[in-house]
Design an enzyme around this catalytic site. Structure first.
Site, short mmCIF file in Angstrom:
data_model
loop_
_atom_site.label_atom_id
_atom_site.label_comp_id
_atom_site.label_asym_id
_atom_site.label_seq_id
_atom_site.Cartn_x
_atom_site.Cartn_y
_atom_site.Cartn_z
N TRP A 1 0.76 -1.16 0.04
CA TRP A 1 0.04 0.00 0.06
C TRP A 1 0.73 1.38 0.02
CZ3 TRP A 1 -4.45 0.49 -1.94
CH2 TRP A 1 -5.42 -0.80 -1.94
N THR B 1 -14.34 -0.71 0.60
CA THR B 1 -14.43 -0.72 2.08
C THR B 1 -13.82 -2.11 2.71
OG1 THR B 1 -16.53 -1.86 1.73
CG2 THR B 1 -16.86 0.41 2.29
N ASN C 1 -15.14 -4.86 -4.88
CA ASN C 1 -15.89 -5.59 -4.07
C ASN C 1 -15.55 -7.09 -4.27
OD1 ASN C 1 -17.19 -6.38 -1.91
ND2 ASN C 1 -19.06 -5.25 -2.33
N PHE C 2 -15.87 -7.93 -3.46
CA PHE C 2 -15.41 -9.18 -3.37
C PHE C 2 -14.07 -9.96 -3.89
CE2 PHE C 2 -19.82 -8.35 -5.04
CZ PHE C 2 -20.62 -8.74 -3.81
N LEU C 3 -12.99 -9.04 -3.28
CA LEU C 3 -11.73 -9.49 -3.27
C LEU C 3 -11.82 -10.81 -2.54
CD1 LEU C 3 -8.66 -9.51 -3.87
CD2 LEU C 3 -8.62 -7.74 -1.78
N CYS C 4 -11.16 -11.92 -3.05
CA CYS C 4 -11.11 -13.05 -2.34
C CYS C 4 -10.02 -13.82 -3.04
CB CYS C 4 -12.34 -13.86 -2.41
SG CYS C 4 -12.69 -15.28 -1.30
N LEU D 1 -22.34 -3.49 -0.70
CA LEU D 1 -22.83 -4.60 -0.43
C LEU D 1 -21.73 -5.23 0.64
CD1 LEU D 1 -24.65 -5.46 -3.56
CD2 LEU D 1 -25.48 -4.28 -1.78
N LEU E 1 -0.52 -12.41 -3.39
CA LEU E 1 -1.51 -12.41 -4.63
C LEU E 1 -2.46 -11.40 -4.79
CD1 LEU E 1 -1.95 -14.00 -6.89
CD2 LEU E 1 -3.35 -15.58 -5.59
C1 LIG Z 1 -9.01 3.18 -10.28
C2 LIG Z 1 -9.29 1.86 -9.85
C3 LIG Z 1 -8.67 1.31 -8.88
C4 LIG Z 1 -9.28 -0.27 -8.43
C5 LIG Z 1 -8.39 -0.60 -7.12
C6 LIG Z 1 -8.69 0.04 -5.96
C7 LIG Z 1 -8.38 -0.58 -4.72
C8 LIG Z 1 -8.97 -1.80 -4.16
C9 LIG Z 1 -8.37 -2.54 -3.04
C10 LIG Z 1 -9.09 -3.63 -2.75
C11 LIG Z 1 -10.59 -3.56 -1.95
C12 LIG Z 1 -11.28 -4.85 -1.39
C13 LIG Z 1 -12.35 -4.64 -0.96
C14 LIG Z 1 -12.84 -6.22 -0.56
O1 LIG Z 1 -13.49 -6.91 -1.28
S1 LIG Z 1 -13.03 -6.32 1.15
C15 LIG Z 1 -13.08 -8.03 1.33
C16 LIG Z 1 -11.77 -8.60 1.45
N1 LIG Z 1 -12.01 -10.13 1.37
C17 LIG Z 1 -11.75 -10.90 2.28
O2 LIG Z 1 -11.65 -10.61 3.68
C18 LIG Z 1 -12.12 -12.20 2.27
C19 LIG Z 1 -11.34 -13.43 2.99
N2 LIG Z 1 -9.93 -12.79 2.93
C20 LIG Z 1 -9.04 -13.06 1.63
O3 LIG Z 1 -9.61 -13.57 0.75
C21 LIG Z 1 -7.84 -12.50 1.63
O4 LIG Z 1 -7.47 -12.62 3.02
C22 LIG Z 1 -7.59 -11.29 0.95
C23 LIG Z 1 -7.73 -11.26 -0.44
C24 LIG Z 1 -8.24 -10.24 1.52
C25 LIG Z 1 -5.96 -10.85 1.30
O5 LIG Z 1 -5.11 -11.95 0.88
P1 LIG Z 1 -4.11 -12.38 1.68
O6 LIG Z 1 -4.58 -12.40 2.92
O7 LIG Z 1 -3.56 -13.85 1.06
O8 LIG Z 1 -2.80 -11.23 1.69
P2 LIG Z 1 -1.50 -11.09 0.38
O9 LIG Z 1 -0.31 -11.93 0.94
O10 LIG Z 1 -2.10 -11.65 -0.95
O11 LIG Z 1 -1.76 -9.57 0.06
C26 LIG Z 1 -1.18 -8.78 1.41
C27 LIG Z 1 -1.58 -7.30 1.08
O12 LIG Z 1 -2.72 -7.24 0.74
C28 LIG Z 1 -3.31 -6.04 1.66
N3 LIG Z 1 -4.67 -6.40 2.05
C29 LIG Z 1 -5.26 -7.32 2.88
N4 LIG Z 1 -6.58 -7.20 2.93
C30 LIG Z 1 -6.91 -6.64 2.18
C31 LIG Z 1 -8.14 -6.07 1.67
N5 LIG Z 1 -9.15 -6.26 2.25
N6 LIG Z 1 -7.96 -4.87 0.89
C32 LIG Z 1 -7.03 -4.47 0.20
N7 LIG Z 1 -5.85 -4.76 0.71
C33 LIG Z 1 -5.87 -5.82 1.56
C34 LIG Z 1 -2.32 -6.29 2.87
O13 LIG Z 1 -2.46 -5.00 3.73
C35 LIG Z 1 -0.83 -6.54 2.29
O14 LIG Z 1 -0.54 -5.40 1.59
P3 LIG Z 1 0.52 -4.47 2.48
O15 LIG Z 1 0.29 -4.39 4.21
O16 LIG Z 1 1.92 -5.41 2.45
O17 LIG Z 1 0.54 -3.11 2.11
#
Ligand SMILES: CCCCCCCCCCCCCC(=O)SCCNC(=O)CCNC(=O)[C@H](O)C(C)(C)COP(=O)(O)OP(=O)(O)OC[C@H]1O[C@@H](n2cnc3c(N)ncnc32)[C@H](O)[C@@H]1OP(=O)(O)O
Length: 457
Positions: free
Chosen positions: A37, A201, A165-168, A457, A178
């Protein structure tokens, strides 16, 4: 902006600065430890924000690479066609088994195809924004992230944007970095369409929330919630006390309340727009979007007849004399699967969605005592009826955030503050904090309420 309004704004922002940093202090890492981030266009914690606006310098879609980011050799990108039943099934299998679970792993969301058709096929949706990752060999879907197009309004500024949304990621592939790859890939795909901002969110604290709201829960079927371990019996209370405390009438109270129909769209839309204009952060709906979100993504002939399977429930109040719509409210259904319980397999959950009422329109200052009392009285009645309707379609608990004007009715209607907080973020945008309906001690704040007018949502 006149001087008085500016002073008020500055006062409000100062107070909220305090709120947010205190609220999130324990959960956040140091900025340098956000390895991903800290490389992204997001504000850092405690940044002294002078003006609101984009963080990155302006780019053009042509500046953005046309092909996807590289992935580890065993994986491949997979754009999900959610009109294809098999592919849609892949997504909801992934999410149902790997999406947000509570701490004790007793419950998890039970997303359905109908829910996805509603949530992901909003007007203007694009297939390429339903991004999956599959294992090359087996074809198994192991990660997903989605975007839908929205128009945000943050105070005076209208921002063409997406909602993420729905990052999983599959449980067995966690902590392998990932998520940053998925986030960068969806950013690329969105940027190619000349969109540079996103709303998202998360319960997790990341740099940096623009607001934080709290989840609140209103038990509808207390004994089931107790049986499945969702609720404890407070000390010095009996089960009978609890049942009596949360008892609800069977029928609605508000005169003129009825389900929203296609013919109401025009008028309900106007009422809604007017009500929403009070909040600092809102999603501007087109009429088509309004219809999608409140009537559901089904044509009229196919409206879900089985109420227990319906996804979104919207009601209007029609004044019997004038025939005018004075109020509207909505809630949606997203049940939990209950894991490993002999007696129950599903927990019905209703979520408060959007609402609007003309109850305080005639007051000059909506924060005056009279305006507040009028709105509070009306919201108690309206949301009180929403709860009854939810219970009648077999929902077991009704959730709401401390966003919108919710802190006016939460206590009156017996919503208890939950353990969960929801942080709101805007990608590539510096913004002053927005009130989340919470005091510094995390209690409801009925005085300042919330200036968050978006519900995700
Ligand atoms: C202009 C367009 C822009 C579009 C993009 C805008 C941004 C969108 C952003 C996304 C909005 C999503 C909105 C929703 O859907 S929020 C719902 C998120 N989903 C869940 O909670 C479901 C269950 N959990 C998982 O599937 C995993 O634990 C997830 C996928 C969450 C992380 O996977 P994992 O646990 O295997 O981790 P890693 O080793 O791959 O990666 C670690 C890095 O990821 C950072 N991390 C962890 N959780 C989140 C999170 N919820 N948003 C953003 N970043 C997150 C974390 O601080 C670290 O970064 P840093 O601390 O080193 O910096």
């Amino acid at each position: 902006m006149d001087e008085k309004k500016l002073q008020e704004l500055l006062k409000l922002l100062q107070m909220n600065n305090g709120d947010l940093s205190k609220l999130n202090e324990q959960q956040r890492k140091e900025m340098k430890d956000y390895k991903f981030w800290k490389t992204q266009p997001v504000a850092s914690f405690d940044e002294d924000i002078k003006t609101e606006g984009p963080i990155d310098k302006a780019k053009k879609p042509e500046d953005i690479p046309a092909s996807p980011l590289p992935l580890l050799n065993e994986f491949e990108w997979s754009t999900i066609d959610i009109n294809n039943q098999t592919e849609l099934e892949d997504v909801f299998l992934l999410l149902n088994e790997n999406y947000v679970e509570d701490k004790d792993a007793a419950f998890r969301f039970n997303y359905t195809k109908d829910f996805f058709n509603w949530a992901l096929k909003a007007p203007g949706w694009k297939e390429e924004w339903h991004v999956g990752v599959r294992v090359k060999k087996s074809g198994k879907l192991i990660a997903f992230i989605s975007a839908i197009p929205i128009t945000l309004k943050l105070r005076e500024n209208t921002i063409k944007s997406v909602e993420i949304n729905f990052l999983c990621i599959h449980k067995q592939l966690r902590a392998k970095r990932l998520a940053p790859v998925l986030i960068k890939e969806i950013t690329r795909r969105v940027n190619r369409h000349n969109i540079w901002q996103a709303l998202y969110t998360a319960g997790t604290v990341l740099p940096s929330p623009v607001s934080t709201c709290r989840y609140t829960h209103r038990p509808l079927n207390w004994s089931k919630l107790y049986d499945v371990g969702f609720t404890d019996l407070p000390p010095n209370q009996t089960k009978t006390d609890m049942l009596a405390h949360f008892a609800l009438p069977k029928t609605n109270k508000v005169a003129g309340l009825r389900p929203m129909e296609p013919k109401d769209i025009e008028e309900a839309y106007k009422l809604f727009e007017k009500y929403q204009s009070r909040f600092d952060l809102v999603q501007l709906f087109t009429k088509e979007e309004f219809s999608h979100w409140f009537l559901g993504n089904v044509d009229e002939n196919k409206q879900e007849k089985d109420l227990e399977k319906k996804i979104v429930f919207s009601y209007v109040v029609e004044d019997s004399k004038s025939g005018k719509l004075t109020d509207f409210f909505s809630f949606y259904s997203l049940p939990f699967t209950i894991l490993n319980h002999p007696g129950h397999s599903e927990l019905g959950i209703g979520y408060l969605y959007y609402y609007a009422t003309d109850a305080d329109f005639s007051f000059e200052d909506r924060f005056s005592n009279d305006a507040t009392a009028a709105l509070r009285k009306r919201l108690d009645e309206l949301i009180g009826d929403a709860i009854i309707l939810a219970k009648n379609v077999k929902m077991d608990v009704f959730n709401a955030l401390t966003s919108q004007d919710n802190t006016l009715f939460l206590e009156d209607l017996k919503f208890a503050p939950g353990d969960g907080f929801l942080n709101f973020y805007i990608f590539n945008y510096r913004a002053f904090p927005i009130t989340g309906g919470l005091k510094e001690n995390k209690a409801y704040d009925p005085e300042k309420r919330s200036n968050i007018g978006v519900v995700m949502l």
